[in-house]
Design a protein around this motif. Sequence first.
Motif, PDB file in Angstrom:
ATOM      1  N   ARG A  22     -15.915 -36.103  -2.941  1.00  0.00           N
ATOM      2  CA  ARG A  22     -15.969 -37.292  -2.712  1.00  0.00           C
ATOM      3  C   ARG A  22     -15.377 -37.831  -4.126  1.00  0.00           C
ATOM      4  N   LEU A  24     -16.213 -40.139  -6.196  1.00  0.00           N
ATOM      5  CA  LEU A  24     -17.245 -40.885  -6.612  1.00  0.00           C
ATOM      6  C   LEU A  24     -17.026 -41.830  -7.929  1.00  0.00           C
ATOM      7  N   SER A  94     -28.669 -32.312 -12.680  1.00  0.00           N
ATOM      8  CA  SER A  94     -27.001 -32.501 -12.682  1.00  0.00           C
ATOM      9  C   SER A  94     -26.525 -31.424 -13.793  1.00  0.00           C
ATOM     10  N   CYS A 335     -17.189 -28.470 -10.466  1.00  0.00           N
ATOM     11  CA  CYS A 335     -18.558 -28.625 -10.996  1.00  0.00           C
ATOM     12  C   CYS A 335     -18.202 -27.811 -12.188  1.00  0.00           C
ATOM     13  N   VAL A 370     -22.751 -35.255 -10.548  1.00  0.00           N
ATOM     14  CA  VAL A 370     -22.948 -36.019  -9.348  1.00  0.00           C
ATOM     15  C   VAL A 370     -22.793 -35.155  -8.344  1.00  0.00           C
ATOM     16  N   ASN A 371     -21.928 -34.255  -8.326  1.00  0.00           N
ATOM     17  CA  ASN A 371     -21.623 -33.112  -7.299  1.00  0.00           C
ATOM     18  C   ASN A 371     -22.898 -32.156  -7.356  1.00  0.00           C
ATOM     19  N   VAL A 373     -25.817 -32.956  -8.388  1.00  0.00           N
ATOM     20  CA  VAL A 373     -27.000 -33.366  -7.673  1.00  0.00           C
ATOM     21  C   VAL A 373     -26.859 -33.712  -6.240  1.00  0.00           C
ATOM     22  N   ASN A 374     -25.696 -33.974  -5.522  1.00  0.00           N
ATOM     23  CA  ASN A 374     -25.658 -34.094  -4.395  1.00  0.00           C
ATOM     24  C   ASN A 374     -25.456 -32.376  -3.365  1.00  0.00           C
ATOM     25  N   LYS A 376     -23.192 -30.139  -4.005  1.00  0.00           N
ATOM     26  CA  LYS A 376     -21.825 -30.124  -3.602  1.00  0.00           C
ATOM     27  C   LYS A 376     -21.235 -28.775  -4.679  1.00  0.00           C
ATOM     28  N   ARG A 491     -29.412 -29.415  -2.510  1.00  0.00           N
ATOM     29  CA  ARG A 491     -29.996 -30.811  -2.999  1.00  0.00           C
ATOM     30  C   ARG A 491     -31.387 -30.382  -3.916  1.00  0.00           C
TER      31      ARG A 491
END
Length: 558
Positions: A22, A24, A94, A335, A370-371, A373-374, A376, A491
């Motif tokens: 995404r 983000l 993260s 990442c 963010v990736n 933590v989500n 991804k 996650r």
Amino acid sequence: MHAKNRLPTSGNNSPSPPASPRHLHHRSSKPSGRFTHRSFLRRFSRFILSVLVRRQRVLLFAPLLYLSSMIFYMGTVQFDAVSGSTRPSMAVGSVYRSPELYAKLRHEMDVDNSTADAISTLWKRAKGTDWRPCIDKSSGGLPESNGYIYIEANGGLNQQRTSICNAVAVAGFLNATLVIPNFHFHSIWRDPSKFSDIYDEDFFIKTLENDVRVVNTIPKYLMERFDHNMSNVINFKIKAWAPIRYYKDTVLPRLLEEKVIRISPFANRLSFDAPPSVQRLRCLANYEALQFSKSILSISERLVSRMKDRSVNNGGKYISVHLRFEEDMVAFSCCVYDGGKREVEDMKAARERGWRGKFTKPGRVLQPGVNRVNGKCPLTPLEVGLMLRGMGFDKSTSIFLASGQIYNSERYMAPLLEMFPLLQTKEMLVSSQELAPYKNYSSRMAAIDYTVCLHSEVFVTTQGGNFPHFLLGHRRYLFNGHAKTIRPDKRKLALYFDNPNIGWRTFKRHMLGMRAHSDSKGMELKRPNDSIYSFPCPNCMCHTNTTIEDSNTSSTQG
């Protein structure tokens, strides 16, 4: 000291990439201005709230209040955006710190004697309703065909499989004749294989003969109208997930008029929610008619046999792991790991090579924190090893690793081989001469991996995509409705791997809980919008009153 890496150092097998991350966006601020920023937001929010309360219009402006609250919240969470360079993020989970965790837990993990025989004990409690395959096949003849449907199957092995099965369902529903699907050559997979190179074409046609007509080519007298050129045939651009009624209302009239139609592309062009008659044809195509070619089956059976021979200490049982840590996968995920400057440059080059300009557009911001933590980010081989040891699989466990070429394999594979010295890949199990006919064909290599994973005692998926989704359903079809598959919560894993204070016992407790959750989700019924290729019950299977253990016992005695 690292274990010797036995993986090959070259190869180009590159399965389907994941869905695009995404976009983000975030609001960044310097630490010195953080509290001033939050004070202003508080005062502004209070002012707006007081005005709205006095005017009794809270409900009207509720979305504005929600947005303000979210902005305030995001102002308190610090994620780093990356554009060409990276620095650690402060949010828990993260940052890639798994090597530090491995160093801390390794001694306790190695002396833990309570992890033996996890394969045998994993699904002993999977009792209850038992399921068996029960796809009805037609026995009578077919009425006169309404015309020919030609489709182009795009994507990798299992995306093409989706197209084939959906095409069978559409052709049967419209009483049309299906032409053997054409595989679209893709710049990423770069596999020129035809249908007959991967699947047994004769078996496919024979299995479907009483349900759907399938032919190799369109008759010449029809193609004369189009100068024998398929590009001149009318091509339907059908929206994704179209309902089956669309084909009856829109496609069938043109088929009756033209007698030949083309649909390209055809991936995901039929809704998962369809009548039982359509679902039956999907089941028949996927679980019965689509059988790999004799050549692929031969080498796959050889690999399964050799894995069982190497698993004699576990009663011939082995687990399979689908690991997605190829260079293009890591690059696409955006990442960051611990490879330093070399990794940054490698990923930049891979992104530009595979998706020219996609990640360097003005305004595009990469957010690796963010990736992660989500959930991804692709799991590294080390993280997969830590997870499996925590779930109870010890050093004596035989593992088949299904993967393309691992990025920087000498470095990243070493800890996994330390934790599981009996790990094997297809390159380890057969000679280079045996593998040569398949080596430069990504779909054929994926078909071999698919078959070995299908027949493993336990399947472990580490990333989403069509490969694990199809295996999930196919294993349910073979194993009495139970997938016998471990699907980790990435996650949660990100939080555990980034916790410097976690001990082995606590980590193991979390991993066993994750394994138990996979167990509980192993046997599930299809919901309206679920994929029938992942959830074959109840459309493709019937339930009985026996237990899985009883079924396994009876099949052994037989």
